[in-house]
Design an enzyme around this catalytic site. Structure first.
Site, PDB file in Angstrom:
ATOM      1  N   ILE A 153      27.976  21.468  56.365  1.00 23.94           N
ATOM      2  CA  ILE A 153      26.530  21.267  56.518  1.00 23.94           C
ATOM      3  C   ILE A 153      26.144  19.836  56.186  1.00 23.94           C
ATOM      4  CG2 ILE A 153      24.272  21.892  55.579  1.00 23.94           C
ATOM      5  CD1 ILE A 153      25.430  24.768  55.242  1.00 23.94           C
ATOM      6  N   ALA A 229      20.323  24.430  49.929  1.00 27.50           N
ATOM      7  CA  ALA A 229      21.547  24.947  49.316  1.00 27.50           C
ATOM      8  C   ALA A 229      21.248  26.285  48.645  1.00 27.50           C
ATOM      9  CB  ALA A 229      22.096  23.925  48.317  1.00 27.50           C
ATOM     10  N   ARG A 230      21.117  26.283  47.341  1.00 29.53           N
ATOM     11  CA  ARG A 230      20.755  27.461  46.557  1.00 29.53           C
ATOM     12  C   ARG A 230      19.723  27.042  45.525  1.00 29.53           C
ATOM     13  NH1 ARG A 230      22.760  30.105  50.083  1.00 29.53           N
ATOM     14  NH2 ARG A 230      24.461  31.648  49.892  1.00 29.53           N
ATOM     15  N   GLU A 259      13.632  33.481  43.970  1.00 29.77           N
ATOM     16  CA  GLU A 259      12.992  33.927  45.215  1.00 29.77           C
ATOM     17  C   GLU A 259      13.185  35.434  45.405  1.00 29.77           C
ATOM     18  OE1 GLU A 259      16.515  33.101  48.453  1.00 29.77           O
ATOM     19  OE2 GLU A 259      15.542  31.322  47.628  1.00 29.77           O
ATOM     20  N   HIS A 277      13.858  30.874  52.769  1.00 31.98           N
ATOM     21  CA  HIS A 277      15.315  30.987  52.798  1.00 31.98           C
ATOM     22  C   HIS A 277      15.780  31.389  54.205  1.00 31.98           C
ATOM     23  CE1 HIS A 277      19.121  31.925  50.203  1.00 31.98           C
ATOM     24  NE2 HIS A 277      19.442  31.375  51.352  1.00 31.98           N
TER      25      HIS A 277
END
Length: 311
Positions: A153, A229-230, A259, A277
């Site tokens: 990515i 990402a996270r 989230e 997301h």
């Protein structure tokens, strides 16, 4: 082919669920583990479909004595207990690269949206505003892109940035001698050089809160944070404080630690663009992930080799 059950722990498209149910005895429980009648079905479950965010714990694996496969729908697998899976002889697969282009596209979209303040100005125009919201805003051309992570990515984001004549700098645990971009030795050094700090690293304990108050201070008042990402990569309290004090220029966030629950301060901040997301979600990505999932399930139920094994 129907010998044994497949347990789905995450939301999947209706088409994907239908494909599973056409072939396997499929249990769908995307909300919580207790919805599964483990006492009744656990001994028959041979495969679990999950993702990096949901994962599968050692305790959960222990309740599934027939488990052979943990199939992660997507590239992430950070919340799967890989050590427990290895100990039990359970294969773990993911879908690396399945949505890399989609995530990279979304990252550029968030960069443009937050830098140019597109969502807020769209709302203002619709409300009858015009002159008051026509002020100058930063753009990408000639700016420095800092990439925290340079996997599939990150590399795709870097290549897209070339179209904007951006200078690219990256940080990974070790420098990559075969790439054309500059290396920053620490996340703080990367942030200090960045106009846009884009997070494209894996989640998990190794990257938890890598972006902390010090990194945000290094990013500075002119810098934008972009997270595809996270949520766990960012210290949420530090980010909220930086946004409140306006010590960074803004943030484009596709993910958040906790989230889908967001603190009011984040939702009310005029410096933030949020998406749910979804950076990895596109029809093309779903088609690839569905195909790989079905292929790996068929492999388990027919004793054939698996694709995209983790570890």
């Amino acid at each position: 082919m129907r010998s044994g059950k497949v347990l789905v722990l995450i939301p999947l498209s209706a088409d994907c669920i239908a494909s599973l149910q056409d072939t396997y005895d499929t249990l769908v429980s995307p909300k919580s583990w207790p919805e599964v009648d483990v006492a009744r079905d656990g001994a028959a479950i041979r495969a679990v479909v999950t993702n990096g965010s949901r994962g599968l714990s050692a305790v959960e694996m222990a309740a599934l004595p027939a488990l052979e496969l943990i199939a992660c729908y997507g590239a992430g697998h950070e919340n799967v207990d890989l050590a427990a899976a290895r100990q039990r002889g359970v294969a773990v697969t993911s879908a690396p690269g399945a949505n890399s282009d989609t995530v990279a596209d979304h990252a550029l979209g968030l960069m443009l949206a937050v830098a140019r303040d597109i969502p807020a100005r769209d709302r203002a125009v619709r409300a009858g505003g015009w002159d008051a919201i026509r002020g100058a805003r930063p753009t990408l051309t000639g700016a420095t892109l800092g990439l925290l992570g340079l996997g599939q990515i990150g590399a795709r984001i870097a290549r897209r940035a070339a179209a904007f004549d951006m200078r690219v700098v990256y940080h990974t645990p070790k420098a990559k001698p075969d790439v054309p971009w500059a290396y920053a030795a620490t996340p703080a050094s990367l942030a200090e050089q960045s106009d846009f700090l884009v997070l494209a690293c894996p989640g998990g304990p190794a990257t938890r809160h890598v972006v902390d108050a010090g990194v945000l201070a290094a990013l500075g008042r002119g810098g934008f944070l972009i997270n595809v990402a996270r949520g766990s990569v960012v210290d949420s309290a530090a980010l909220l404080a930086a946004l409140s004090a306006r010590t960074i220029a803004g943030a484009g966030l596709d993910v958040w630690d906790g989230e889908p629950d967001f603190p009011p301060a984040l939702l009310q901040s005029p410096l933030v663009v949020l998406t749910p997301h979804m950076s990895g979600r596109s029809p093309e990505a779903f088609r690839y992930q569905n195909k790989l999932l079905l292929s790996n399930l068929a492999a388990v139920f027919t004793q054939k080799p698996l694709q995209a094994l983790v570890g």
